[in-house]
Design an enzyme around this catalytic site. Structure first.
Site, PDB file in Angstrom:
ATOM      1  N   LEU A 108       0.842  -1.192   0.000  1.00 37.82           N
ATOM      2  CA  LEU A 108       0.000   0.000   0.000  1.00 37.82           C
ATOM      3  C   LEU A 108       0.878   1.242   0.000  1.00 37.82           C
ATOM      4  O   LEU A 108       1.968   1.248   0.596  1.00 37.82           O
ATOM      5  CB  LEU A 108      -0.922   0.008   1.221  1.00 37.82           C
ATOM      6  N   GLY A 153       1.075  -5.203   1.339  1.00 39.38           N
ATOM      7  CA  GLY A 153       0.037  -5.197   0.298  1.00 39.38           C
ATOM      8  C   GLY A 153       0.481  -5.896  -0.978  1.00 39.38           C
ATOM      9  O   GLY A 153      -0.351  -6.448  -1.712  1.00 39.38           O
ATOM     10  N   ASN A 177       4.443  -7.787   6.552  1.00 35.18           N
ATOM     11  CA  ASN A 177       5.382  -7.231   7.537  1.00 35.18           C
ATOM     12  C   ASN A 177       4.812  -6.041   8.305  1.00 35.18           C
ATOM     13  O   ASN A 177       5.560  -5.245   8.870  1.00 35.18           O
ATOM     14  CB  ASN A 177       6.669  -6.796   6.818  1.00 35.18           C
ATOM     15  N   GLU A 178       3.465  -5.899   8.316  1.00 37.13           N
ATOM     16  CA  GLU A 178       2.846  -4.701   8.883  1.00 37.13           C
ATOM     17  C   GLU A 178       3.347  -4.358  10.284  1.00 37.13           C
ATOM     18  O   GLU A 178       3.563  -3.194  10.617  1.00 37.13           O
ATOM     19  CB  GLU A 178       1.311  -4.844   8.909  1.00 37.13           C
TER      20      GLU A 178
HETATM   21  C1  LIG Z   1      -9.812  -2.465   9.257  1.00 35.80           C
HETATM   22  C2  LIG Z   1      -8.435  -2.116   9.504  1.00 35.80           C
HETATM   23  C3  LIG Z   1      -8.099  -2.238  10.877  1.00 35.80           C
HETATM   24  C4  LIG Z   1      -6.932  -2.063  11.382  1.00 35.80           C
HETATM   25  C5  LIG Z   1      -5.673  -1.846  10.713  1.00 35.80           C
HETATM   26  C6  LIG Z   1      -5.695  -0.635   9.951  1.00 35.80           C
HETATM   27  C7  LIG Z   1      -4.769  -0.228   9.148  1.00 35.80           C
HETATM   28  C8  LIG Z   1      -3.464  -0.736   8.930  1.00 35.80           C
HETATM   29  C9  LIG Z   1      -3.386  -1.590   7.709  1.00 35.80           C
HETATM   30  C10 LIG Z   1      -2.552  -0.991   6.720  1.00 35.80           C
HETATM   31  C11 LIG Z   1      -1.967  -2.020   5.861  1.00 35.80           C
HETATM   32  C12 LIG Z   1      -0.881  -1.757   5.196  1.00 35.80           C
HETATM   33  C13 LIG Z   1      -0.264  -2.709   4.288  1.00 35.80           C
HETATM   34  C14 LIG Z   1       0.893  -2.150   3.506  1.00 35.80           C
HETATM   35  O1  LIG Z   1       1.090  -2.541   2.397  1.00 35.80           O
HETATM   36  S1  LIG Z   1       1.872  -0.953   4.230  1.00 35.80           S
HETATM   37  C15 LIG Z   1       3.267  -0.806   3.177  1.00 35.80           C
HETATM   38  C16 LIG Z   1       4.324  -1.762   3.585  1.00 35.80           C
HETATM   39  N1  LIG Z   1       5.436  -1.696   2.672  1.00 35.80           N
HETATM   40  C17 LIG Z   1       6.696  -1.787   3.070  1.00 35.80           C
HETATM   41  O2  LIG Z   1       7.018  -1.944   4.220  1.00 35.80           O
HETATM   42  C18 LIG Z   1       7.741  -1.644   1.994  1.00 35.80           C
HETATM   43  C19 LIG Z   1       8.500  -0.374   2.150  1.00 35.80           C
HETATM   44  N2  LIG Z   1       9.488  -0.229   1.083  1.00 35.80           N
HETATM   45  C20 LIG Z   1      10.656  -0.904   1.075  1.00 35.80           C
HETATM   46  O3  LIG Z   1      10.959  -1.723   1.913  1.00 35.80           O
HETATM   47  C21 LIG Z   1      11.579  -0.600  -0.065  1.00 35.80           C
HETATM   48  O4  LIG Z   1      11.170   0.613  -0.657  1.00 35.80           O
HETATM   49  C22 LIG Z   1      11.611  -1.683  -1.166  1.00 35.80           C
HETATM   50  C23 LIG Z   1      12.322  -2.938  -0.629  1.00 35.80           C
HETATM   51  C24 LIG Z   1      10.208  -2.046  -1.662  1.00 35.80           C
HETATM   52  C25 LIG Z   1      12.419  -1.146  -2.383  1.00 35.80           C
HETATM   53  O5  LIG Z   1      13.683  -0.701  -1.942  1.00 35.80           O
HETATM   54  P1  LIG Z   1      14.538   0.285  -2.870  1.00 35.80           P
HETATM   55  O6  LIG Z   1      15.840   0.483  -2.184  1.00 35.80           O
HETATM   56  O7  LIG Z   1      14.540  -0.201  -4.265  1.00 35.80           O
HETATM   57  O8  LIG Z   1      13.689   1.649  -2.913  1.00 35.80           O
HETATM   58  P2  LIG Z   1      13.605   2.761  -1.764  1.00 35.80           P
HETATM   59  O9  LIG Z   1      14.752   3.695  -1.908  1.00 35.80           O
HETATM   60  O10 LIG Z   1      13.397   2.143  -0.440  1.00 35.80           O
HETATM   61  O11 LIG Z   1      12.243   3.496  -2.149  1.00 35.80           O
HETATM   62  C26 LIG Z   1      12.160   4.356  -3.294  1.00 35.80           C
HETATM   63  C27 LIG Z   1      11.124   5.413  -2.998  1.00 35.80           C
HETATM   64  O12 LIG Z   1       9.854   4.768  -2.832  1.00 35.80           O
HETATM   65  C28 LIG Z   1       9.295   5.144  -1.554  1.00 35.80           C
HETATM   66  N3  LIG Z   1       8.497   4.028  -1.038  1.00 35.80           N
HETATM   67  C29 LIG Z   1       8.909   2.789  -0.765  1.00 35.80           C
HETATM   68  N4  LIG Z   1       7.893   2.030  -0.341  1.00 35.80           N
HETATM   69  C30 LIG Z   1       6.801   2.804  -0.338  1.00 35.80           C
HETATM   70  C31 LIG Z   1       5.437   2.592  -0.006  1.00 35.80           C
HETATM   71  N5  LIG Z   1       4.951   1.410   0.407  1.00 35.80           N
HETATM   72  N6  LIG Z   1       4.588   3.632  -0.112  1.00 35.80           N
HETATM   73  C32 LIG Z   1       5.019   4.833  -0.540  1.00 35.80           C
HETATM   74  N7  LIG Z   1       6.300   5.099  -0.886  1.00 35.80           N
HETATM   75  C33 LIG Z   1       7.187   4.093  -0.791  1.00 35.80           C
HETATM   76  C34 LIG Z   1      10.507   5.466  -0.701  1.00 35.80           C
HETATM   77  O13 LIG Z   1      10.122   6.294   0.361  1.00 35.80           O
HETATM   78  C35 LIG Z   1      11.394   6.162  -1.702  1.00 35.80           C
HETATM   79  O14 LIG Z   1      10.875   7.473  -1.860  1.00 35.80           O
HETATM   80  P3  LIG Z   1      11.830   8.704  -2.222  1.00 35.80           P
HETATM   81  O15 LIG Z   1      12.949   8.700  -1.219  1.00 35.80           O
HETATM   82  O16 LIG Z   1      12.297   8.434  -3.624  1.00 35.80           O
HETATM   83  O17 LIG Z   1      10.950   9.886  -2.094  1.00 35.80           O
END
Ligand SMILES: CC/C=C\C/C=C\CCC/C=C/CC(=O)SCCNC(=O)CCNC(=O)[C@H](O)C(C)(C)COP(=O)(O)OP(=O)(O)OC[C@H]1O[C@@H](n2cnc3c(N)ncnc32)[C@H](O)[C@@H]1OP(=O)(O)O
Length: 302
Positions: A108, A153, A177-178
């Protein structure tokens, strides 16, 4: 009110004729998804769809660089593409994969859940629910060709598929991994994982926020197959052929039998689920956790 706005926006998007989508790329022909001529492409810049009508198979490629985060636009365009494929009787199967090298999906879009209005959170969460429901109950055979890292997500998308093929690269971990972000996987994320790997494995994976590298992912059953990176697509096509050999009506009814009770739990309390999400995501402590996590991601480069 917020919910109505969200529903209206999604409904408007879903009902909009495909060819009038602002970003639509209609009728472009391109290299074959599975080889051969006659492959047609449509979709939007963020959700590419390559179709092979002769095989009855389509490939959906997520293309939202840099990390294929699931923004509101991506979720909406994904649903529209699926709907279009579901309604076209030419297609019996779809492969979901990524066009971003090394990343299936970062999950997400954290920026959609941080520092925004209540109306925005409601609209976003409804779109997350909608994609999950559409994928989980799809009549198509849905196969994930996971060609990159797949946290949260991103993992959820692949868990909704009927079968998961993961590229054998130690960087391509997968899992929900939330908890590592200080947030909680909602009950229907949890259900999807439990239905795939069983209760004990899911409990441990969810509490610890485990991201499994390929060999371990295969061992616990969060993916069905691990193949060399350059064979992910061909392996997905082979699996597709096997699943398409089963008569559609029998397979679809069986899928429904297995999955509908889980989907119904969300359908029956969709609005309550959105309200719960709003309360949770608006908490100062949760907003702080998300900001800290986003800052860490951004600082990684510096
Ligand atoms: C009814 C409900 C009841 C209760 C619960 C309620 C709510 C909670 C539920 C919410 C559920 C959420 C599920 C999700 O999916 S949360 C997202 C989890 N994702 C992650 O943890 C991944 C994070 N990202 C990474 O680990 C790395 O980016 C990745 C390994 C994917 C890639 O690494 P790489 O080195 O290639 O890139 P980065 O330099 O890290 O990232 C580049 C730019 O992208 C931005 N980024 C990364 N991930 C996200 C993301 N998920 N969303 C938005 N932006 C993201 C990162 O910040 C970098 O940005 P800039 O520096 O370029 O600006």
């Amino acid at each position: 009110m917020a919910l109505m706005v969200g529903a209206r926006v999604l409904a408007r998007n879903l009902l909009r004729p495909w060819s009038r989508l602002p970003d639509a790329v209609p009728g472009r022909t391109g290299p074959a998804a599975g080889g051969g001529d006659g492959v047609r492409c449509f979709g939007s810049p963020r959700v590419l769809v390559e179709t092979d009508p002769a095989k009855g198979v389509a490939v959906i490629k997520l293309k939202n660089p840099p990390v294929n985060s699931l923004s509101l636009e991506v979720l909406t365009e994904f649903v529209i593409s699926l709907e279009k494929l579901e309604n076209d009787k030419t297609f019996r199967g779809v492969i979901v994969t990524s066009d971003c090298p090394g990343i299936f999906s970062a999950g997400l879009d954290l920026t959609e859940m941080c520092g925004k209005s209540q109306a925005h959170y409601a609209e976003y969460w409804r779109a997350v629910q909608e994609l999950w429901l559409r994928l989980y109950l799809s009549n198509l055979v849905v196969i994930a060709a996971i060609n990159g890292v797949s946290p949260a997500g991103g993992c959820l998308i692949s868990l909704t598929c009927d079968y998961r093929v993961l590229a054998d690269n130690p960087k391509y971990s997968i899992g929900l991994n939330e908890t590592l972000l200080g947030i909680v996987a909602p009950s229907w994320f949890k259900d999807t994982l439990v239905n795939t790997v069983g209760h004990r494995t899911a409990e441990r994976a969810l509490q610890l926020g485990l991201l499994f590298p390929p060999a371990e992912a295969l061992r616990v059953g969060i993916v069905d197959q691990v193949v060399p990176e350059d064979q992910v697509h061909s392996a997905a096509l082979s699996v597709m052929a096997r699943w398409l050999a089963i008569p559609d009506h029998a397979r679809q009814l069986t899928k429904n039998l297995m999955r509908k009770p889980t989907a119904d739990r969300l359908v029956k309390q969709r609005d309550a689920d959105i309200q719960y999400f709003l309360q949770f995501i608006s908490r100062d402590s949760i907003q702080k956790s998300l900001r800290v996590y986003l800052d860490k991601l951004r600082q990684k480069k510096g």
